[in-house]
Design a protein around this motif. Structure first.
Motif, PDB file in Angstrom:
ATOM      1  N   LEU A 145       0.877  -1.196  -0.007  1.00 46.67           N
ATOM      2  CA  LEU A 145      -0.051   0.012  -0.001  1.00 46.67           C
ATOM      3  C   LEU A 145       0.801   1.327   0.029  1.00 46.67           C
ATOM      4  O   LEU A 145       0.511   2.198  -0.652  1.00 46.67           O
ATOM      5  CB  LEU A 145      -1.007   0.006   1.161  1.00 46.67           C
ATOM      6  CG  LEU A 145      -2.015   0.971   1.316  1.00 46.67           C
ATOM      7  CD1 LEU A 145      -2.960   0.879   0.095  1.00 46.67           C
ATOM      8  CD2 LEU A 145      -2.525   0.928   2.694  1.00 46.67           C
ATOM      9  N   LEU A 146       1.936   1.431   0.939  1.00 42.81           N
ATOM     10  CA  LEU A 146       2.870   2.553   0.707  1.00 42.81           C
ATOM     11  C   LEU A 146       3.904   2.417  -0.200  1.00 42.81           C
ATOM     12  O   LEU A 146       5.038   3.145  -0.295  1.00 42.81           O
ATOM     13  CB  LEU A 146       3.473   2.237   2.140  1.00 42.81           C
ATOM     14  CG  LEU A 146       2.669   2.644   3.382  1.00 42.81           C
ATOM     15  CD1 LEU A 146       3.166   2.622   4.628  1.00 42.81           C
ATOM     16  CD2 LEU A 146       1.710   3.872   3.203  1.00 42.81           C
ATOM     17  N   ALA A 147       3.844   1.530  -1.157  1.00 40.84           N
ATOM     18  CA  ALA A 147       5.043   1.316  -2.153  1.00 40.84           C
ATOM     19  C   ALA A 147       4.970   2.658  -2.999  1.00 40.84           C
ATOM     20  O   ALA A 147       3.930   3.408  -3.054  1.00 40.84           O
ATOM     21  CB  ALA A 147       4.699   0.278  -3.198  1.00 40.84           C
ATOM     22  N   PRO A 148       6.076   3.015  -3.812  1.00 41.28           N
ATOM     23  CA  PRO A 148       6.149   4.364  -4.577  1.00 41.28           C
ATOM     24  C   PRO A 148       5.036   4.465  -5.676  1.00 41.28           C
ATOM     25  O   PRO A 148       4.456   3.287  -6.029  1.00 41.28           O
ATOM     26  CB  PRO A 148       7.439   4.238  -5.257  1.00 41.28           C
ATOM     27  CG  PRO A 148       8.332   3.217  -4.461  1.00 41.28           C
ATOM     28  CD  PRO A 148       7.149   2.074  -3.962  1.00 41.28           C
ATOM     29  N   ARG A 149       4.978   5.520  -6.015  1.00 42.95           N
ATOM     30  CA  ARG A 149       3.960   5.697  -7.099  1.00 42.95           C
ATOM     31  C   ARG A 149       4.357   4.825  -8.514  1.00 42.95           C
ATOM     32  O   ARG A 149       5.572   5.010  -8.687  1.00 42.95           O
ATOM     33  CB  ARG A 149       4.005   7.445  -7.702  1.00 42.95           C
ATOM     34  CG  ARG A 149       3.090   8.141  -6.565  1.00 42.95           C
ATOM     35  CD  ARG A 149       2.956   9.483  -7.025  1.00 42.95           C
ATOM     36  NE  ARG A 149       2.539  10.331  -5.851  1.00 42.95           N
ATOM     37  CZ  ARG A 149       2.272  11.613  -6.136  1.00 42.95           C
ATOM     38  NH1 ARG A 149       2.606  12.133  -7.256  1.00 42.95           N
ATOM     39  NH2 ARG A 149       1.563  12.378  -5.267  1.00 42.95           N
ATOM     40  N   GLY A 150       3.459   4.602  -9.117  1.00 40.62           N
ATOM     41  CA  GLY A 150       3.775   3.749 -10.269  1.00 40.62           C
ATOM     42  C   GLY A 150       3.507   2.085  -9.837  1.00 40.62           C
ATOM     43  O   GLY A 150       3.604   1.193 -10.656  1.00 40.62           O
ATOM     44  N   TRP A 151       3.598   1.796  -8.775  1.00 42.48           N
ATOM     45  CA  TRP A 151       3.411   0.432  -8.404  1.00 42.48           C
ATOM     46  C   TRP A 151       1.867  -0.070  -8.685  1.00 42.48           C
ATOM     47  O   TRP A 151       1.042   0.580  -8.419  1.00 42.48           O
ATOM     48  CB  TRP A 151       3.858   0.237  -6.638  1.00 42.48           C
ATOM     49  CG  TRP A 151       3.886  -1.232  -6.511  1.00 42.48           C
ATOM     50  CD1 TRP A 151       2.981  -1.914  -5.793  1.00 42.48           C
ATOM     51  CD2 TRP A 151       5.288  -1.954  -6.266  1.00 42.48           C
ATOM     52  NE1 TRP A 151       3.634  -3.252  -5.639  1.00 42.48           N
ATOM     53  CE2 TRP A 151       5.214  -3.199  -5.941  1.00 42.48           C
ATOM     54  CE3 TRP A 151       6.669  -1.551  -6.808  1.00 42.48           C
ATOM     55  CZ2 TRP A 151       5.952  -4.252  -5.727  1.00 42.48           C
ATOM     56  CZ3 TRP A 151       7.626  -2.471  -6.548  1.00 42.48           C
ATOM     57  CH2 TRP A 151       7.168  -3.794  -6.196  1.00 42.48           C
ATOM     58  N   PRO A 152       1.941  -1.354  -9.096  1.00 43.01           N
ATOM     59  CA  PRO A 152       0.744  -1.620  -9.632  1.00 43.01           C
ATOM     60  C   PRO A 152      -0.471  -1.618  -8.394  1.00 43.01           C
ATOM     61  O   PRO A 152      -0.039  -2.363  -7.522  1.00 43.01           O
ATOM     62  CB  PRO A 152       0.839  -2.968 -10.535  1.00 43.01           C
ATOM     63  CG  PRO A 152       1.952  -3.256  -9.837  1.00 43.01           C
ATOM     64  CD  PRO A 152       2.882  -2.230  -9.574  1.00 43.01           C
ATOM     65  N   VAL A 153      -1.602  -1.110  -8.941  1.00 47.25           N
ATOM     66  CA  VAL A 153      -2.825  -1.782  -7.788  1.00 47.25           C
ATOM     67  C   VAL A 153      -2.373  -1.436  -6.239  1.00 47.25           C
ATOM     68  O   VAL A 153      -2.430  -2.519  -5.730  1.00 47.25           O
ATOM     69  CB  VAL A 153      -3.672  -2.445  -8.206  1.00 47.25           C
ATOM     70  CG1 VAL A 153      -4.310  -2.338  -9.629  1.00 47.25           C
ATOM     71  CG2 VAL A 153      -2.560  -3.791  -8.333  1.00 47.25           C
TER      72      VAL A 153
END
Length: 850
Positions: free
Chosen positions: A561-569
């Motif tokens: 959920l907190l992954a960088p922008r661009g991480w899928p869904v």
């Protein structure tokens, strides 16, 4: 280095789960150190150790890449784990060495020593730690640090409590015992806490013993005594200025870290709103104070203290600011009592200050790992407390969610400083700027304010979301109003209340009063807002404490959920929370029941569970005006199990060791109906809502389990000569040919009455020993009629009533009855599912300090 430090922390944590300490620790540590030295100094012994470029594209050999990327970190992790394990074991051996002999428990001894802590004054007494210097008149071995209570009016005697202050030398006649605490699932481990404090015996001051108790010196100089004396002076000054003010304890907590003056009702509000981390000397407060002193020192140094000395040419202002900030942080941390969050912040500041002085870049992850390693190096038991994991978990969440995701991504010293500064701030819920690897573009004031507001919201979001799995694991609940409450409380407490409280504590009395009054008034207004937020039933989400695999699954979802922008869904990370938040409490199967006999000290409290219902029989004793079996044992257990309501509560009679926790239970847990033998108008009856009187002949069936009330009779309520014990509610629980008899505090006369009136109904497989095994109960005819195979004695360790009486305890043994005592076994879990099984908490959770 980071792998080795993480392994070190993990090894120390693993040691705390062991039932026994490993032997031959120095030899093992020496062998590990020798192995590390060989690998580092003689790389030719291992072909994989060759120093090669770490990239296959750069022409490195495969085995070199394997060593650098896989084997070397793994080796560092394992080596750090082993060192951490044996280092913690060595410190544990040393801490356990000073021990009071079993034979010396309960014997009077006269000691000379100094008051070694901030005294905790309560209604009717005072508690403090005592550093023993000399044992008089006996050859008894007394540990060097003990915890003492000094009571007033004990057993009707007129006792004058000495006005003890830190650093004073006293001669005291005391009675001691070995460390012992209640042992319950999800409960506070008092014995571990004493071990961490270096306290290896507890006891109380005796009066009227002939030798007398006397102050020998008004102050004995030592570093720790000076620190504790300063804390006491500041606390007394605040309490004197704010005498009678309801939130004076909060002001004291913010200045000297002493939280025992805050009542449980206020803590409940702070916990439900998720701002309890602010009501102490936290990393955020320490960083703020260090930053203020650093800014002041830098400004004065740049101006050479308004002289012509040109001091910046001798030493850069940045280095002077680092030293000033460090010293301010050190003083504040000492005032805080050196708690884990304060230590973490101090060590991070120290690492960054050292990097600045040595002109070396410091990675924020290195800073975080090094700070954790230093905390565990000095205090390996820190890993056993929630504050350690919340403190480092909050900073790690900020780093994961923000580092390298903003602005221009330029590298350099400024980037490290910004990132490290945010990590130091701790803070988690602080709302500081996000970590950045780039310089901010030129913005006007309005744009800067908007950017800072967005950054604060981003950090608050990251911490709120990132700590959900850990909070559920540690507390089995998460505050839904926490983001809003923190948004209000953080600026108020950090930027207004804390500076005012600190200034008021040190200003002259004429100026201190209005400043402290202003700080208290601000706290009062804040609490009104927080009480409104916490009043809602949806303020807190509760669920059972998750299993390890469920926690790991939820943690994986949080990272997604907190992954960088661009991480899928990324929103799919929320799906991993569903099993965590939607879990329901476990139940025994239909037609069976489970009984948990809590270890509440000298008192009774049992939880009876069927497949669809729960009943609490008695609620434990009252320990102090603020502490009782309800809020210290029962409510934490129910919360950890995800139990938010009880179908019934039975208070057998009015004695404080059975009813002392009832009001706390009602305040924390919804109770559908209650029964008791309490007199009309009793506070428990008024608070409990739907109430009925215990009477013989009452009965009901839940999920195939039969409940029968056998005592007292309706006529007994009209007999004014009967003591409360004589009207104890006696309850029999039966299912599947098995049964348990809960006998309360009935005595010989009531036992004979039960035999005459219900001879064929009192037989049971398990008997809760009447009146804790006193000499006035458990008569041979009654035991012969009940014919138990197991007797449960709920008693306090070395209680003053000497329960169970030796002759009564032996009587059970002569009849072939298996005996279980809560003071020896801790909480007992009994399963009635066709065959009786019993689990002792101390046996199932053996630890080397118990």
């Amino acid at each position: 280095m980071r792998c080795a430090l993480l392994g070190f922390v993990g090894g120390a944590a693993w040691l705390q789960t062991q039932a026994m300490l490993p032997p031959h620790i120095p030899e093992v540590l020496l062998a590990i150190a020798l192995g590390l030295a060989i690998v580092r100094a003689a790389p030719g012994l291992l072909p994989l150790v060759r120093r090669r470029p770490t990239s296959l594209l750069a022409g490195a050999r495969p085995h070199a890449w394997t060593w650098q990327r896989v084997l070397k970190p793994l080796f560092a992790l394992l080596a750090g784990f082993a060192i951490g394990f044996y280092w913690a074991a060595m410190l544990a051996h040393s801490a356990l060495a000073p021990q009071l002999a079993k034979a010396d428990e309960g014997r009077d001894v006269t000691l000379t020593g100094t008051i070694d802590s901030l005294p905790n004054r309560f209604e009717g007494g005072v508690r403090f730690n005592f550093a023993v210097e000399r044992v008089e008149g006996r050859t008894m071995q007394v540990p060097p640090r003990i915890a003492l209570s000094w009571y007033a009016g004990y057993r009707g005697a007129v006792v004058t409590i000495g006005d003890v202050q830190p650093g004073e030398r006293w001669r005291l006649t005391v009675r001691l015992q070995r460390p012992h605490g209640n042992a319950n699932p999800y409960g506070f481990d008092y014995e571990l806490w004493l071990l961490e404090q270096g306290v290896r015996a507890t006891g109380y001051v005796r009066a009227g013993t002939g030798t007398g108790n006397a102050r020998l010196a008004s102050f004995v100089y030592s570093f720790s005594n000076v620190v504790e004396h300063c804390r006491a002076v500041l606390r007394d000054r605040i309490l004197h200025t704010l005498a009678g003010k309801e939130y004076a304890g909060v002001i004291v907590a913010l200045v000297v870290g002493e939280q025992r003056g805050i009542p449980q009702s206020d803590w409940q509000v702070f916990n439900r709103t998720g701002i309890s981390h602010l009501i102490s000397i936290s990393g955020l407060h320490i960083t703020m104070i260090a930053g203020l002193f650093a800014l002041a020192a830098s400004a004065l140094w740049r101006r050479s203290f308004f002289t012509r000395a040109q001091l910046p040419l001798l030493l850069p202002a940045q280095k002077v600011a680092a030293v000033a900030g460090m010293l301010a942080a050190l003083v504040y941390v000492l005032l805080a009592g050196f708690g884990v969050p304060a230590q973490r912040t101090l060590y991070m500041l120290a690492v960054i200050a050292a990097a600045l002085w040595l002109d070396r870049l410091a990675s924020v992850t290195h800073v975080l790992c090094l700070a954790a390693g230093v905390v565990v190096l000095f205090d390996p038991w820190a890993v056993m407390w929630p504050g350690f994991w919340l403190s480092f978990g909050a900073v790690a969440t900020i780093l994961y969610a923000t580092v390298g995701r903003t602005a221009d991504h330029h590298r350099g010293a400024d980037a490290v400083a910004v990132a490290a500064g945010a990590a130091i701030a701790g803070a988690a819920s602080s709302g500081n700027r996000p970590l950045s690897h780039g310089r901010r573009p030129q913005l006007n004031r309005r744009q800067r304010f908007t950017a800072d507001l967005k950054a604060a919201a981003r950090v608050q979001y990251a911490v709120t979301v990132g700590l959900v799995p850990l909070t559920m694991l540690l507390f089995a609940q998460v505050s839904l109003v926490s983001p809003l409450a923190n948004a209000v409380a953080i600026p108020v407490v950090s930027l207004l209340v804390t500076p005012l409280a600190l200034a008021g504590a040190v200003l002259p009395e004429l100026l201190a009063a209005p400043v402290l009054q202003l700080a208290h008034g601000t706290v009062w207004l804040l609490v009104q807002v927080l009480e409104w937020m916490s009043a809602s039933r949806v303020a807190v989400w509760t669920a059972p404490t998750p299993s390890p695999w469920l926690f790991c699954w939820a943690l994986f979802g949080t990272l997604w959920l907190l992954a960088p922008r661009g991480w899928p869904v990324r929103w799919l990370g929320l799906v991993a929370w569903v099993p965590l938040l939607a879990a329901s409490p476990s139940h025994p199967p239909e037609g069976t029941f489970r009984v948990i006999a809590f270890d509440v000290g000298q008192g009774m409290a049992l939880l009876v569970e069927t497949s669809g219902h729960r009943l609490l029989y008695d609620t434990g004793p009252a320990y102090t005006p603020e502490s009782n079996g309800g809020n210290r044992v029962i409510a934490p257990y129910l919360r950890a199990r995800g139990i938010s309501a009880l179908d019934a509560m039975i208070v057998s009679h009015a004695d404080a060791d059975h009813s002392g926790g009832a009001l706390a239970v009602v305040q924390n847990i919804r109770v559908l109906w209650s029964a008791s033998s309490l007199p009309p108008g009793h506070p428990i009856i008024r608070a409990a809502g739907l109430h009925t009187r215990c009477e013989a002949g009452q009965g009901w069936t839940w999920d195939g389990v039969r409940f029968d009330m056998l005592h007292p009779t309706a006529a007994s309520y009209g007999d004014k000569t009967l003591k409360p014990n004589a009207r104890s509610c006696v309850l029999k629980i039966s299912a599947g040919g098995q049964s348990m008899l809960l006998a309360g505090d009935i005595e010989a006369a009531q036992e004979a009455e039960l035999q005459a009136r219900a001879q064929d109904r009192i037989a049971a497989d398990v008997l809760l020993a009447p009146h804790h095994g006193s000499g006035t109960s458990s008569t041979p005819p009654f035991l012969a009629a009940v014919r138990p195979t197991l007797a449960v004695f709920q008693v306090g360790y070395r209680n003053r009533y000497h329960h169970p009486q030796a002759q009564v305890y032996e009587r059970y043994g002569r009849l072939g009855v298996r005996r279980a005592r809560s003071d020896e076994s801790g909480a007992l879990t009994l399963e009635f599912n066709g065959q009786l099984s019993i689990e002792s908490y101390r046996d199932a959770h053996r630890r080397y300090w118990r």
